[in-house]
Write a protein that holds these residues in place. Structure first.
Motif, PDB file in Angstrom:
ATOM      1  N   UNK A 197      47.051  -1.845  28.840  1.00 25.72           N
ATOM      2  CA  UNK A 197      46.802  -1.558  27.884  1.00 25.72           C
ATOM      3  C   UNK A 197      44.967  -0.897  27.884  1.00 25.72           C
ATOM      4  N   UNK A 198      45.248  -0.568  28.876  1.00 22.64           N
ATOM      5  CA  UNK A 198      43.096  -0.592  29.171  1.00 22.64           C
ATOM      6  C   UNK A 198      43.102   1.138  29.167  1.00 22.64           C
ATOM      7  N   UNK A 199      44.446   2.400  29.751  1.00 25.30           N
ATOM      8  CA  UNK A 199      44.421   2.886  29.501  1.00 25.30           C
ATOM      9  C   UNK A 199      43.396   3.514  28.140  1.00 25.30           C
ATOM     10  N   UNK A 200      44.070   3.252  26.503  1.00 20.70           N
ATOM     11  CA  UNK A 200      43.990   3.688  25.819  1.00 20.70           C
ATOM     12  C   UNK A 200      42.506   3.906  25.333  1.00 20.70           C
ATOM     13  N   UNK A 201      42.046   2.426  25.893  1.00 23.15           N
ATOM     14  CA  UNK A 201      39.933   2.039  25.159  1.00 23.15           C
ATOM     15  C   UNK A 201      39.480   2.620  26.438  1.00 23.15           C
ATOM     16  N   UNK A 202      39.626   2.700  27.859  1.00 27.89           N
ATOM     17  CA  UNK A 202      38.761   3.746  28.729  1.00 27.89           C
ATOM     18  C   UNK A 202      38.995   5.132  27.762  1.00 27.89           C
ATOM     19  N   UNK A 203      40.071   5.473  27.292  1.00 27.36           N
ATOM     20  CA  UNK A 203      39.890   7.057  26.660  1.00 27.36           C
ATOM     21  C   UNK A 203      38.828   7.454  25.499  1.00 27.36           C
ATOM     22  N   UNK A 204      39.236   5.621  24.680  1.00 30.95           N
ATOM     23  CA  UNK A 204      38.267   5.792  23.574  1.00 30.95           C
ATOM     24  C   UNK A 204      36.561   4.830  23.928  1.00 30.95           C
ATOM     25  N   UNK A 205      36.576   5.362  24.859  1.00 28.14           N
ATOM     26  CA  UNK A 205      35.466   3.763  25.128  1.00 28.14           C
ATOM     27  C   UNK A 205      34.284   5.950  25.549  1.00 28.14           C
ATOM     28  N   UNK A 206      33.399   5.194  25.285  1.00 29.01           N
ATOM     29  CA  UNK A 206      31.708   6.613  25.640  1.00 29.01           C
ATOM     30  C   UNK A 206      31.210   6.373  26.251  1.00 29.01           C
ATOM     31  N   UNK A 207      30.872   7.558  26.894  1.00 33.83           N
ATOM     32  CA  UNK A 207      29.689   7.535  28.796  1.00 33.83           C
ATOM     33  C   UNK A 207      28.658   6.578  28.184  1.00 33.83           C
ATOM     34  N   UNK A 208      28.121   6.103  29.265  1.00 34.90           N
ATOM     35  CA  UNK A 208      26.666   6.024  28.736  1.00 34.90           C
ATOM     36  C   UNK A 208      25.355   7.146  28.938  1.00 34.90           C
ATOM     37  N   UNK A 209      23.821   6.644  29.219  1.00 35.02           N
ATOM     38  CA  UNK A 209      22.871   7.300  29.289  1.00 35.02           C
ATOM     39  C   UNK A 209      23.531   8.275  30.474  1.00 35.02           C
ATOM     40  N   UNK A 210      24.179   8.132  31.611  1.00 38.60           N
ATOM     41  CA  UNK A 210      24.670   8.781  32.617  1.00 38.60           C
ATOM     42  C   UNK A 210      25.980   9.281  32.836  1.00 38.60           C
ATOM     43  N   UNK A 211      26.248   9.638  31.570  1.00 41.20           N
ATOM     44  CA  UNK A 211      27.088  10.374  31.615  1.00 41.20           C
ATOM     45  C   UNK A 211      28.215   9.856  31.594  1.00 41.20           C
ATOM     46  N   UNK A 212      28.304   8.745  32.224  1.00 42.65           N
ATOM     47  CA  UNK A 212      29.534   8.048  32.844  1.00 42.65           C
ATOM     48  C   UNK A 212      31.086   6.679  31.818  1.00 42.65           C
ATOM     49  N   UNK A 213      32.051   6.962  32.078  1.00 46.98           N
ATOM     50  CA  UNK A 213      32.324   5.767  31.593  1.00 46.98           C
ATOM     51  C   UNK A 213      32.867   5.190  32.090  1.00 46.98           C
ATOM     52  N   UNK A 214      31.980   3.781  31.810  1.00 53.04           N
ATOM     53  CA  UNK A 214      32.092   2.798  32.787  1.00 53.04           C
ATOM     54  C   UNK A 214      33.293   1.483  32.565  1.00 53.04           C
ATOM     55  N   UNK A 215      33.905   0.772  33.402  1.00 53.28           N
ATOM     56  CA  UNK A 215      35.069   0.617  33.510  1.00 53.28           C
ATOM     57  C   UNK A 215      34.402  -1.165  32.346  1.00 53.28           C
ATOM     58  N   UNK A 216      33.390  -1.738  33.210  1.00 48.95           N
ATOM     59  CA  UNK A 216      32.923  -2.690  32.418  1.00 48.95           C
ATOM     60  C   UNK A 216      33.362  -2.715  31.272  1.00 48.95           C
ATOM     61  N   UNK A 217      32.749  -1.699  30.297  1.00 48.31           N
ATOM     62  CA  UNK A 217      32.784  -1.829  28.914  1.00 48.31           C
ATOM     63  C   UNK A 217      33.868  -1.425  28.219  1.00 48.31           C
ATOM     64  N   UNK A 218      35.126  -0.800  29.292  1.00 45.65           N
ATOM     65  CA  UNK A 218      36.401  -0.923  28.728  1.00 45.65           C
ATOM     66  C   UNK A 218      36.821  -2.189  29.085  1.00 45.65           C
ATOM     67  N   UNK A 219      36.240  -3.169  30.187  1.00 48.56           N
ATOM     68  CA  UNK A 219      37.243  -4.617  30.054  1.00 48.56           C
ATOM     69  C   UNK A 219      36.531  -5.451  29.249  1.00 48.56           C
ATOM     70  N   UNK A 220      35.661  -5.127  28.290  1.00 49.45           N
ATOM     71  CA  UNK A 220      34.779  -6.139  27.278  1.00 49.45           C
ATOM     72  C   UNK A 220      35.148  -5.893  25.923  1.00 49.45           C
ATOM     73  N   UNK A 221      36.190  -4.750  26.100  1.00 51.46           N
ATOM     74  CA  UNK A 221      36.902  -4.578  24.903  1.00 51.46           C
ATOM     75  C   UNK A 221      38.426  -4.890  24.603  1.00 51.46           C
ATOM     76  N   UNK A 222      39.126  -4.837  26.665  1.00 48.90           N
ATOM     77  CA  UNK A 222      40.298  -5.262  26.188  1.00 48.90           C
ATOM     78  C   UNK A 222      39.949  -6.746  25.886  1.00 48.90           C
ATOM     79  N   UNK A 223      38.906  -7.411  26.653  1.00 47.02           N
ATOM     80  CA  UNK A 223      38.887  -9.401  26.116  1.00 47.02           C
ATOM     81  C   UNK A 223      38.880  -9.207  24.755  1.00 47.02           C
TER      82      UNK A 223
END
Length: 288
Positions: free
Chosen positions: A212-238
């Motif tokens: 269930x982390x996959x759809x969350x990562x797919x919806x996670x926006x990029x940070x200022x450096x243009x990257x999708x951070x795993x920690x941001x996705x895990x924060x939502x998963x939690x």
């Protein structure tokens, strides 16, 4: 479900080790005589994982070649009677079932893991970051995490205590102890300042995640450096399910850092019976 698959993000550019990584993957830099990524794959196998998924990028062909058969080299070694070397080479290709998926552009760790979604499917999976090589006297680091996953049936991350002056280099958890070295995570923060850090428990490169982390990562926006951070996705998963952290037993070597790489090289050499005595004598002769 039983965890069967391990994902290895290995598409990074390795800029901290330029110029050595200009034409070779940082994951292939050797600790003594073995590429760093092989140590980590061996940990996965020792933990009971047999399906290895490596996320690669441009210029990473050497990783694929390393885990593939080398008929010419095997023929040469066999013809010259080099049986020990031949056995070592064959062991690499027989370690596990290895498959590859491409991350076409460097868009962060979260995106790299998302690239593995078609091969992982709808089942829990392990994640290994190749920069972190962990030496354990008892169970491998990932085996320790898998045991926690089996007990609590929720995602698990590996953590270790780091000095406050280095906390800004890591994702950091807030959590409450629930027994042994296990914490139930209440929050995660990516690279906080020392004043903002909720604890000194830093996330290191081992995770057991649920699909269930996959759809969350797919919806996670990029940070200022243009990257999708795993920690941001895990924060939502939690926020959607309990998540845990394990202060694992073992010693981590950060081989993605130059000083950490040198420390690992020295300590791994000193742990080798065929090198330890002569190498230790050499170090003593330097009168450091």
């Amino acid at each position: 479900m039983k965890v069967r698959k391990a994902v290895f993000p290995a598409a990074g550019l390795g800029t901290r080790f330029l110029p050595a990584t200009k034409a070779q993957p940082k994951e292939m830099l050797p600790l003594v005589d073995k590429p760093t990524i092989q140590y980590v794959v061996e940990e996965a196998v020792a933990s009971g994982l047999q399906e290895i998924i490596i996320v690669t990028g441009r210029g990473k062909r050497a990783i694929e070649d390393h885990f593939d058969a080398s008929f010419e080299l095997e023929y040469y070694l066999n013809d010259r009677g080099k049986s020990d070397e031949l056995a070592q080479i064959k062991t690499i290709t027989e370690l596990a079932s290895v498959s590859y998926v491409r991350q076409k552009e460097p868009r962060g760790l979260g995106h790299a893991i998302l690239c593995a979604r078609p091969l992982v499917g709808e089942e829990p999976f392990a994640v290994f970051l190749g920069d972190d090589v962990v030496a354990c006297e008892t169970a491998p680091c990932m085996r320790q995490l898998l045991d926690v996953f089996d007990r609590y049936e929720g995602p698990v991350v590996a953590v270790e205590r780091v000095p406050r002056e280095r906390i800004h280099q890591y994702g950091v958890i807030a959590g409450r102890p629930i027994g042994g070295n296990v914490y139930e995570i209440t929050d995660l923060v990516e690279k906080p300042t020392a004043a903002q850090a909720p604890s000194d428990l830093a996330i290191i490169g081992r995770y057991v995640l649920t699909p269930d982390v996959f759809p969350i990562l797919a919806e996670t926006g990029e940070d200022k450096g243009g990257e999708i951070q795993l920690t941001a996705g895990l924060r939502t998963l939690r926020m959607r399910r309990p998540m845990y952290a394990l202060a694992f037993e073992g010693k981590r070597y950060d081989t993605g850092d130059k000083l950490g790489f040198l420390k690992a090289t020295v300590e791994f050499a000193l742990a080798r019976p065929d090198l330890a005595d002569e190498f230790r004598a050499y170090l003593k002769s330097l009168n450091l």
